[in-house]
Design a protein around this motif. Structure first.
Motif: not given
Length: 338
Positions: A165-171
């Motif tokens: 969705v936000n095109k980001q990496l999450t831990i």
């Protein structure tokens, strides 16, 4: 006239039917009998296209003209297009491009110089446009990654999840615990091979959901700067690789990452020094033929008379007919005797 149609699109989701249908219609209106139809879905930047190679094998005995929807269908590279139309012209086969309305041969079979010149100009402009589009795409991706903080990759490394969705990496908290443990074991002096065995024995799964932690996987993880929040984003600009440091959520501190690198380097250097052992019998064996000492070659696997090496290096004429001795054969014998 006998003709062949060549239609090409770059991706599987595209369709070449429109190209073929329009060329068939053109052939009917111009009294051209279509003998061959070649269609494929492959990038125009590739030269080893199966259907195109079949087209290239045709001779004047097979066809009189090749029909393509537009010039770029032949290739996306200027030099390749010009070579192809030249090769067909030498065979006496005309190439017709519907969109540009170009015939490479005149009615009498001679080369159409104006068409050849136009093809050269158009193909070079088209190739330049492709490069411009690539640069714009790279520039756009660079802005998204560097300026807007989007992920440098859509394939999440171990310890992370990718949010489409936000095109980001999450831990990924569960995987992050394993990452922290791997770094701690490395700092404590545990080898990458041993770390992999520990994880496999405990049934801990990799990103691909398998218990196959190999040495290279652990090594790559320990060297990946994404875990300290500083991944490297590599782009190709004008055939040159450019690497920039971008941002990502950190799982470990920079100090932990650097300390692990230091310990890995120490173990690497120690292993190298342990591997480089001096030959056990260097200078202690004498040649029974010429009396000179035996030396050991750079690979430390063969003892031989120095005269033998001198003969090789300097074309020496010293007479010596002694043979070499494998280190693996003589060293264990002497070691046991001592």
């Amino acid at each position: 006239m006998r003709g062949a149609i060549y239609s090409r699109v770059s991706t599987e989701i595209q369709d070449y039917g429109k190209q073929t249908d329009e060329l068939k219609e053109f052939a009917i209106h111009n009294n051209i009998e279509i003998k061959y139809i070649f269609e494929e879905k492959v990038s125009g930047l590739k030269d080893d296209r199966i259907e195109f190679q079949k087209l290239e094998k045709l001779t004047k005995k097979d066809i009189d003209i090749v029909l393509v929807w537009e010039l770029s269908r032949l290739s996306r590279r200027s030099i390749f297009i010009q070579q192809v139309v030249k090769d067909f012209a030498i065979k006496g086969i005309c190439v017709f491009t519907k969109k540009e309305g170009l015939y490479t041969l005149n009615e009498d079979g001679t080369e159409n110089r104006n068409a050849m010149f136009t093809i050269g100009v158009i193909s070079m402009i088209a190739e330049q446009e492709i490069e411009t589009i690539k640069e714009r795409t790279i520039s756009s991706r660079r802005r998204f990654v560097i300026k807007e903080g989007r992920s440098y990759t859509s394939t999440a490394p171990y310890g992370y999840d990718y949010n489409p969705v936000n095109k980001q990496l999450t831990i990924n908290e569960e995987e992050a615990k394993v990452v922290k443990r791997i770094y701690q074991l490395s700092i404590e002096g545990v080898s990458t091979n041993r770390i992999g065995r520990i994880l496999n024995s405990e049934g801990i799964r990799t990103k691909r959901n398998s218990c196959n932690w190999c040495m290279s996987t652990i090594r790559d993880l320990l060297h990946n700067p994404v875990y300290k929040g500083m991944p490297e984003y590599t782009m190709t600009i004008r055939n040159k690789k450019v690497t920039e440091v971008v941002s990502a959520p950190a799982i470990i501190s920079k100090e932990t990452f650097d300390l692990s690198e230091e310990k890995l380097s120490e173990r690497r250097n120690r292993s190298k020094s342990e591997m480089i052992n001096p030959p056990l019998l260097r200078g202690l064996i004498f040649c029974t033929d010429c009396g000179r000492r035996y030396i050991c070659n750079s690979g430390k696997s063969l003892y031989a008379c120095q005269a033998r090496f001198d003969n090789i290096r300097a074309n020496s004429i010293i007479e010596c007919h002694s043979s070499g001795i494998k280190a693996a054969n003589i060293e264990p014998i002497i070691w046991k005797l001592v």
